[in-house]
Design a protein around this motif. Structure first.
Motif, short mmCIF file in Angstrom:
data_model
loop_
_atom_site.label_atom_id
_atom_site.label_comp_id
_atom_site.label_asym_id
_atom_site.label_seq_id
_atom_site.Cartn_x
_atom_site.Cartn_y
_atom_site.Cartn_z
N VAL A 1 44.88 45.68 57.25
CA VAL A 1 44.00 44.67 56.63
C VAL A 1 42.99 44.16 57.65
O VAL A 1 41.79 44.07 57.37
CB VAL A 1 44.85 43.51 56.06
N ASP A 2 43.46 43.83 58.84
CA ASP A 2 42.57 43.25 59.85
C ASP A 2 41.44 44.22 60.23
O ASP A 2 40.29 43.81 60.39
CB ASP A 2 43.37 42.84 61.09
N ALA A 3 41.77 45.51 60.35
CA ALA A 3 40.75 46.50 60.75
C ALA A 3 39.69 46.67 59.66
O ALA A 3 38.49 46.64 59.94
CB ALA A 3 41.41 47.84 61.05
N TYR A 4 40.13 46.81 58.40
CA TYR A 4 39.14 47.03 57.32
C TYR A 4 38.34 45.76 57.04
O TYR A 4 37.18 45.84 56.63
CB TYR A 4 39.82 47.61 56.07
N ALA A 5 38.97 44.60 57.26
CA ALA A 5 38.25 43.34 57.02
C ALA A 5 37.05 43.18 57.95
O ALA A 5 36.14 42.39 57.69
CB ALA A 5 39.19 42.15 57.16
N GLN A 6 37.03 43.95 59.05
CA GLN A 6 35.88 43.89 59.96
C GLN A 6 34.68 44.63 59.39
O GLN A 6 33.56 44.47 59.87
CB GLN A 6 36.24 44.49 61.33
N ARG A 7 34.92 45.49 58.39
CA ARG A 7 33.76 46.23 57.87
C ARG A 7 33.52 46.13 56.37
O ARG A 7 32.55 46.67 55.84
CB ARG A 7 33.82 47.69 58.31
N ALA B 1 52.53 37.68 49.27
CA ALA B 1 52.02 36.70 50.23
C ALA B 1 50.51 36.50 50.11
O ALA B 1 49.89 35.88 50.99
CB ALA B 1 52.38 37.14 51.66
N GLY B 2 49.91 37.02 49.02
CA GLY B 2 48.45 36.93 48.88
C GLY B 2 47.98 35.65 48.22
O GLY B 2 48.77 34.81 47.80
N ARG B 3 46.65 35.51 48.13
CA ARG B 3 46.06 34.43 47.34
C ARG B 3 46.26 34.76 45.86
O ARG B 3 46.30 35.93 45.49
CB ARG B 3 44.56 34.33 47.62
N PRO B 4 46.36 33.74 45.00
CA PRO B 4 46.61 34.02 43.57
C PRO B 4 45.47 34.80 42.92
O PRO B 4 44.31 34.46 43.11
CB PRO B 4 46.73 32.63 42.94
N PHE B 5 45.83 35.83 42.16
CA PHE B 5 44.88 36.53 41.29
C PHE B 5 44.80 35.75 39.99
O PHE B 5 45.82 35.48 39.36
CB PHE B 5 45.39 37.95 41.02
N ASP C 1 54.27 33.91 41.20
CA ASP C 1 55.30 33.46 42.13
C ASP C 1 56.66 34.07 41.84
O ASP C 1 57.58 33.41 41.36
CB ASP C 1 55.39 31.92 42.11
N TYR C 2 56.74 35.37 42.07
CA TYR C 2 57.97 36.14 41.95
C TYR C 2 57.75 37.37 42.80
O TYR C 2 56.61 37.65 43.19
CB TYR C 2 58.25 36.53 40.48
N VAL C 3 58.81 38.10 43.11
CA VAL C 3 58.66 39.23 44.03
C VAL C 3 58.90 40.55 43.30
O VAL C 3 59.94 40.73 42.65
CB VAL C 3 59.62 39.10 45.23
N PRO D 1 34.70 43.67 52.44
CA PRO D 1 35.53 42.59 51.87
C PRO D 1 36.94 43.09 51.57
O PRO D 1 37.11 44.17 50.99
CB PRO D 1 34.80 42.22 50.58
N VAL D 2 37.95 42.33 52.01
CA VAL D 2 39.35 42.69 51.77
C VAL D 2 40.05 41.47 51.18
O VAL D 2 39.92 40.36 51.70
CB VAL D 2 40.07 43.11 53.08
N ASP D 3 40.77 41.67 50.07
CA ASP D 3 41.53 40.58 49.44
C ASP D 3 43.00 40.93 49.42
O ASP D 3 43.39 41.97 48.87
CB ASP D 3 41.09 40.38 47.98
N GLU D 4 43.84 40.09 50.01
CA GLU D 4 45.29 40.17 49.81
C GLU D 4 45.62 39.22 48.66
O GLU D 4 45.39 38.02 48.79
CB GLU D 4 46.02 39.77 51.08
#
Ligand code: 6GU
Length: 240
Positions: A120-126, A87-91, A136-138, A128-131
């Motif tokens: 993710v939300d907690a670490y993104a406060q302190r 569900a992340g942004r494309p690498f 496009d496959y699982v 940079p966090v990238d999902e």
């Protein structure tokens, strides 16, 4: 560069110590830490997952164990946190190039239906966090995606590739797929190396290679051609 990976399957990351990456580690260009998430559990079952709020199939990885693990692995040194997820942004190659400039990358590999979003939300406060997603496959978990991403990043670090020109001439670095390559013998199973490549005419060779790259990109990845900025194509290119 320092790279840490937190996972419930540390053995999955063993290939990182092989071949090109292994040599980069031995040469001191990359420091690698692989950590077992279960080291930060406290119960006898070493449980890392629980059922999802709201119902549904699968399990969600619990936030407390991830919080303890990431606090310990991150310490005080600045880092970028990467969470592989479909569900992340494309690498992309651009992501690899950007990350190759980082001092420190920490990968948090989720399994099951993912990690509680509050991690993710907690670490993104302190920090940079990238999902991110590698396509496009699982996959069953983030481990194989980490192998892919670490390889793409580490080969861009100065001193890792024998010939730095290979990284500059990669597919994608000019926005096109690379064309075909040939070596000896000149004739094999009735198939010949294109004459132009043996002509010694460097301008003609460069033109031929560019045309094959354009032709291949048009056939296999028309989306890449469409995305090229106008100035990336010269007048001779426009036939493709
Ligand atoms: Cl980064 N993780 C998982 N589990 N599946 C994927 C992926 C990542 N990228 C594509 N599929």
């Amino acid at each position: 560069m320092r790279i840490d990976v937190v996972t419930i399957f540390p053995g999955y990351l063993a290939p990182l110590r092989e071949a090109l990456l292994g040599r980069a580690i031995e040469a001191g260009l990359v420091e690698l830490g692989v950590h077992d998430l279960r080291d930060w559990t406290h119960d006898v079952h070493q449980a890392v997952d629980d059922s999802p709020y709201g119902g549904g199939p699968g399990m969600v990885m619990r936030p407390q164990v991830w919080g303890e693990a990431l606090d310990a692995v991150l310490g005080d040194a600045p880092a970028r946190l990467v969470v592989p997820t479909p569900a992340g942004r494309p690498f992309t190659q651009a992501t690899a190039q950007a990350w190759a400039g980082e001092e420190r990358l920490v990968f948090a590999c989720g399994r099951y239906e993912g990690i509680d979003q509050r991690v993710v939300d907690a670490y993104a406060q302190r920090m940079p966090v990238d999902e991110v997603s590698i396509g496009d496959y699982v996959l069953v978990g983030g481990e194989v995606a980490v192998l892919v991403m670490v390889e793409a990043v580490v080969r861009l670090l100065p001193g890792v590739l024998g010939n730095p020109v290979s990284a500059q001439e990669d597919s994608f670095s000019d926005g096109l797929l690379e064309g075909p390559a040939y070596t000896r013998p000149v004739s094999w199973r009735g198939l010949d190396v294109p004459d132009v490549l043996r002509s010694g005419n460097h301008a003609a060779i460069a033109r031929w290679r560019r045309d094959r790259a354009l032709e291949r990109t048009a056939a296999r990845r028309p989306d890449l051609l469409d995305a090229l900025p106008d100035h990336a194509l010269d007048r001779t290119d426009r036939a493709f």
